[in-house]
Write an enzyme that holds these catalytic residues in place. Sequence first.
Site: not given
Length: 335
Positions: A115, A197, A200
């Site tokens: 992140k 993966k 979203k």
Amino acid sequence: MEQGKKVIFSGIQPTGKITIGNYLGSLKNWIGMQEEFDCIFCVVDMHSITVTQVPSELRKNTFDLLALYMACGLSPEKSILFVQSHVPAHAELTWVLNTIAYVGEMNRMTQFKDKSRKHADNINMGLMDYPVLMASDILLYQADLVPVGVDQKQHVELARNLAQRFNSRYSPTFVVPDCYIPPVAAKITSLQDPTAKMSKSDPNENAVVTMFDDKDAITRKFKRAVTDSDTEIRFDREKKPGVSNLLSIYCGFTGVTEKAAEEEFAGKGYGELKARVAESVIAALEPIQREQKRLAADKAYLEAVLKTGAEKAERIANRTLEKVYRKVGFIPRAR
């Protein structure tokens, strides 16, 4: 909470659009867990603000996610459903656990590194402290089991370490949680990069099918899905990741086995596979979408569910927090 039943805790952030990967990997499995375990399912809005959010969107997404939980089959009568920020004990326990969490541990967290790369303009302390808050989420409810994907195992390991460290320093207080891998936990990957993966937060909308996509969008996205160079339809995650992902999605939404899916598509082309997968997803999502829309329109009902859920969650959480405060030496608050 029933005597003798194990406690499960889990939650999803109300950010971005919930994907079919979230559904098959988490939500769908949660439904069956309600019958076997004492389940506590949270909308983890406090985690969301480690990345800058638009406040009005966060509020709407929180209600929408609660409505989706229930539309998928989570029951406020069988499970505790609530919003994380409605139970202050989450933040309070985090502060105590921060005093036994080590900087080196936090620096090693994979998601913090990932992140930080993605949000280099906003590397805040919340982003680093995210795993301690997650540990608080779990430990507050004395959760025995935490259903997680591979990317969250490291965070559950930290929760275990902090529980053991606190128990050793102050005497037994927390249940030491274990990861729970559901019997059927589909691993769904990106339609455009089957080695990654399905996320979203993926900026490529063709890579992700969301729980809110309409029929045309779902059909279009599967038509554009990456497959493989040869024409055989079979499971092989290493050599045929794209086809394997499509088959996994098909099995997840139809309930057929991998072997049965391979037999069903033997000798058929990729075009038919993609069309059939899209049809299976559309058929499963349409009733969920209708119910989610109905629930989301009834804000008063959603607020009532959250109020009841927060009251139930708070009773459990406060018992744990009072025990923690007493053990670290805080003076009990006068009642």
